[in-house]
Design an enzyme around this catalytic site. Structure first.
Site, PDB file in Angstrom:
ATOM      1  N   ILE A   1       0.933  -1.217   0.043  1.00  0.00           N
ATOM      2  CA  ILE A   1       0.071  -0.005  -0.001  1.00  0.00           C
ATOM      3  C   ILE A   1       0.921   1.192   0.027  1.00  0.00           C
ATOM      4  CG2 ILE A   1      -1.811   1.213   1.239  1.00  0.00           C
ATOM      5  CD1 ILE A   1      -2.795  -1.464   2.266  1.00  0.00           C
TER       6      ILE A   1
ATOM      7  N   GLY B   1       8.438  -5.185   3.158  1.00  0.00           N
ATOM      8  CA  GLY B   1       8.480  -4.205   1.857  1.00  0.00           C
ATOM      9  C   GLY B   1       9.592  -4.628   1.262  1.00  0.00           C
TER      10      GLY B   1
ATOM     11  N   TYR C   1      -3.248  -9.760  16.604  1.00  0.00           N
ATOM     12  CA  TYR C   1      -2.828  -8.673  15.543  1.00  0.00           C
ATOM     13  C   TYR C   1      -3.873  -7.561  15.704  1.00  0.00           C
ATOM     14  CZ  TYR C   1      -2.700  -6.335  10.916  1.00  0.00           C
ATOM     15  OH  TYR C   1      -2.672  -5.416  10.058  1.00  0.00           O
TER      16      TYR C   1
END
Ligand code: UDP
Length: 324
Positions: free
Chosen positions: A12, A37, A154
């Site tokens: 994103i 990433g 989470y």
């Protein structure tokens, strides 16, 4: 303007950086520890003078202090993502999500910079089968599973991020915006950490079995990445959004069973569709949500939001990406 994106080399974050660079003459700083990433997500911006890459953890206070001080706005996208990663590396999940957000909010508050926090639809927890099957509204009650079930770590870490962000807003007048992202999909998303659409597409393209976990009757709604980016940028620019939580998602809902069929058909694949028990997929003690579909009235009222890409277009974008 100078804009900081944490997790800017992620799925994103990297799309957000691209869009901000395309839009105008903003300078974009990204920080990413390259845990999930990837440099490949940002290499197209390598020669852009307005793009700056910092490879470091957001827990490095000295580095983050400098970046937050320099920048006018912060998009906090860095997080441990993907159900597989969360199940396999729970310590990292909790530390990144809790300490990382704490660091960003503390520094943003030091210089009173506007922050947009990427939270998750996971904070809604579970909706029991046959109980509450309505769409999820921002202020609805949440039901979390036991602390012995890792998945909920989470959800709880993201909920804590939201509490902290709201506390900074209310107590210290820090301008924060909270976005609860529902399943977001598009090019560059990897299937490595569990996400269903890239997984199904990758399997279908090589005619390997498409694996549906559970009975496949669980449903989700998927939002195309470009639609999500539109929303994030508009919310950041909107003073009235400060101090509020927004569901960012799509109302189009699909069962995972039907999703598998769609992917198979759209790829013209000869893959079989295999049903695998959750335990085999994620290990013991896993709980799934049967349904997770957003009520997006707040977003619609706020900015006349209507996703431009439907589920078919979203799946197609992933097929095109993996074919390439
Ligand atoms: N899922 C599946 N096969 C896969 C990956 C995921 O059937 O290869 C299921 C998963 O159990 C869940 C849904 O697809 O019910 C969405 O999973 P994902 O991890 O993408 O996102 P979640 O909504 O669970 O965070």
């Amino acid at each position: 303007m100078k804009i900081l994106i944490t997790g800017g080399a992620g799925f994103i974050g990297s799309h957000l950086a691209d869009r901000l660079l395309e839009n105008g003459d903003d300078e974009v700083f990204i920080v990413d520890d390259l845990s999930t990433g990837r440099l490949a997500n940002v290499e197209q911006n390598q020669d852009n003078e307005r793009f700056h890459l910092v490879v470091d953890t957001i827990l490095n206070e000295a580095v983050m202090n400098e970046l937050v001080f320099k920048c006018d706005q912060i998009y906090h996208m860095a997080a441990a993502v993907g159900v597989k990663l969360i199940m396999n590396r729970p310590v990292e999940t909790l530390e990144t999500n809790v300490k990382g957000t704490e660091m960003i909010l503390m520094l943003a508050n030091r210089y009173k910079k506007r922050v947009l926090i990427a939270s998750s639809s996971e904070v809604y927890g579970k909706i029991m089968d046959g109980e509450n099957t309505s769409l999820l509204v921002e202020d609805t009650d949440r039901l979390m599973g036991s602390t012995t079930k890792r998945r909920w770590a989470y959800a709880c870490s993201k909920a804590l991020d939201e509490f902290l962000a709201l506390a900074y807003f209310e107590e210290k007048k820090l301008p924060v915006i909270i976005t609860r992202l529902f399943n977001t999909v598009g090019p560059r998303q990897t299937g490595q950490y569990g996400m269903v659409i890239p997984n199904f597409v990758q399997k279908a393209l090589i005619n390997k079995p498409i694996t549906v976990y559970g009975d496949g009757n669980q449903s989700r709604s998927f939002t195309y990445i470009a639609d999500v980016i539109d929303v994030l940028i508009k919310l950041m620019a909107e003073p009235e959004a400060v101090g509020k939580i927004f569901n960012v998602g799509n109302e189009e809902e699909v069962t995972i069973k039907d999703l598998a069929l769609m992917v198979k058909e759209m790829t013209g694949s000869s893959s079989e569709i295999e049903y695998i028990p959750y335990e085999k997929a994620y290990g013991p003690g896993y709980e799934d949500m049967q349904r997770r579909c957003p009520d997006i009235t707040r977003l619609k009222d706020f900015m006349h939001f209507k996703p431009k890409t439907d589920l078919k277009g979203t799946i197609q974008s992933v097929i095109d990406y993996y074919k390439k």
